[in-house]
Design an enzyme around this catalytic site. Structure first.
Site, PDB file in Angstrom:
ATOM      1  N   ALA A  70       0.924  -1.373  -0.019  1.00  0.00           N
ATOM      2  CA  ALA A  70      -0.059  -0.396   0.498  1.00  0.00           C
ATOM      3  C   ALA A  70       0.761   1.199   0.222  1.00  0.00           C
ATOM      4  O   ALA A  70       0.282   1.977  -0.384  1.00  0.00           O
ATOM      5  CB  ALA A  70      -1.195   0.251   1.258  1.00  0.00           C
ATOM      6  N   CYS A  78       5.396   0.222 -11.886  1.00  0.00           N
ATOM      7  CA  CYS A  78       5.767   1.202 -12.763  1.00  0.00           C
ATOM      8  C   CYS A  78       7.016   1.393 -13.520  1.00  0.00           C
ATOM      9  O   CYS A  78       7.688   2.045 -13.017  1.00  0.00           O
ATOM     10  CB  CYS A  78       5.576   2.486 -12.112  1.00  0.00           C
ATOM     11  SG  CYS A  78       7.043   1.996 -10.412  1.00  0.00           S
TER      12      CYS A  78
END
Length: 429
Positions: A239, A359
């Site tokens: 998270a 990413c």
């Protein structure tokens, strides 16, 4: 400060980055502390020069004939900002804070033709990474690399728990935000040229009230594609500061339950205030204590793995990392990603969905990772991305975004976002 002084300052900052091997943000902050006479506009302009230099380091060095901070900074001003050598030398001659006058070689660099330069120079990418990036992008890798040299926009996501996009746009009207092309709750403020400043939206009343969050459109898209539904039990296994947890909570309408966990306690620290400001009530933060997730094994509908990665998709925002990446770091991240996929599967109930996100634009961290995982787990299958796209974004999946293994890749060139990879996996009986 006038342009010559800003150029001189940018050379100092870039030299600091090179010599001390520290992030650009730290070097810029240190310069600002030591030079308090500089205004916000000066600091923004100096930062723009330094970041532009690092984004296009390979091509600028080739054009200017050197890889020094001075050569890179002058290359930005001459080739990127459009100043002529003659005008620049006149400015330098009239300013006591200016660098030395341009040499004949530097003047020639302003118009140097790089059309026959090596591929990695034209793409502004590390040479040793070209085979990997060719696997990812094929013949488009130079265009993809070039797109990563551009400045990123400032994107925000309207928090559907508290506001609409229209309400947020009205609050930020002075910055003339535009609707994002894909993300349904997104607004964007394109980056300006030369010394343009990025809007400081975090001081806006709407931000302080939790109406919106700063979040790249690519991150918004993969958060939507995660497909979280109202009433589900969702585990956000990495998270961090909570950006995707907040987006998932809004998608779920504050129903069900999100368990926000991260193995690094310091990364998790900002999430508490963000959850409160955004009005999120369906998220439990699980700190990395022994047994923190034990009771969730086999009970979760959806596990989101926003995996640690090389960050190659964020090179527009963190261009210094492009030139620091090593094969050893890629190998370390691959090991961490494989372990997280194994861990995530244990929490899923039968029929549950594993959402794998990075990413990164490197196939070693994306398709390769998923292919190896699926091969070793007969109870895992890929969920078609076209179906997920239609459900989440109410449109057909654009051509060219799917990867060979059935994942999806967003990039600056393809979607005008940061680089993101997402793959959905279903746990079978």
């Amino acid at each position: 400060m006038r342009l010559p002084g800003r150029i001189a300052a940018a050379i100092v900052v870039l030299s600091d980055v090179e010599q001390r091997k520290r992030p650009v943000s730290e070097a810029l902050k240190a310069w600002g502390i030591n030079n308090r006479f500089a205004g916000a506009g000066d600091r923004a302009a100096i930062g723009n020069i330094v970041y532009d230099a690092l984004r296009s380091r390979s091509s600028l060095a080739a054009a200017m004939g050197a890889d020094t901070p001075r050569a890179l900074v002058l290359g930005v001003i001459l080739r990127g900002w459009g100043e002529s050598p003659e005008a620049l030398n006149e400015l330098f001659a009239a300013d006591s804070h200016a660098p030395e006058a341009l040499s004949a070689e530097e003047i020639a660099g302003a118009t140097a033709d790089l059309s026959s330069a090596p591929e990695h120079v034209q793409a502004d990418l590390p040479e040793w990474l070209i085979p990997s990036l060719k696997r990812a992008f094929g013949d488009d890798f130079i265009a993809e690399g070039h797109a990563m040299t551009g400045r990123p926009s400032l994107d925000i996501r309207a928090n559907a728990l508290k506001a609409t996009s229209q309400k947020v746009a009205k609050s930020l009207a002075r910055f003339t935000p535009e609707e994002t092309a894909i993300a349904p709750f997104g607004l964007t403020m394109p980056a300006g040229p030369r010394d343009a400043r990025t809007p400081n939206v975090t001081t806006d009343e709407g931000y302080l009230k939790g109406w919106f969050e700063v979040q790249d459109q690519g991150s918004q898209i993969v958060s939507a594609l995660a497909g979280a539904k109202e009433g589900e039990q969702v585990l956000d296994l990495c998270a961090g500061a909570g950006g995707k947890t907040l987006a998932l909570a809004a998608t779920m309408g504050n129903t069900g339950q999100i368990f926000a966990y991260d193995s690094d306690r310091s990364r998790l620290a900002p999430i508490y205030d963000r959850l409160k400001r955004n009005g999120v009530r369906n998220a439990q933060v699980r700190a990395p204590n022994p047994g923190a997730l034990d009771e969730l094994i086999g009970k979760i509908d959806r596990v989101v793995v926003d995996a640690p990665c090389t960050g190659t998709g964020t090179w527009r925002r963190r261009p210094d990392t492009k030139w620091k990446l090593t094969p050893e770091l890629i190998a370390l991240r691959q090991s961490e990603q494989a372990a997280l996929l194994e861990q995530a599967l244990t929490f899923l109930k039968v029929g549950g969905t594993l959402v794998y996100i990075t990413c990164s634009v490197l196939p070693e961290e994306n398709d390769d990772q998923v292919v190896d995982f699926v091969k070793s787990h007969a109870n895992v299958e890929t969920v078609p991305m076209a179906t997920a796209w239609r459900k989440a974004l109410i449109s057909d999946l654009p051509e060219g975004l799917e990867t060979p293994a059935g994942g999806l890749m967003l990039t600056p060139a393809r979607t005008n976002t940061d680089g993101f990879y997402i793959h959905l996996l279903r746990k079978k009986a």
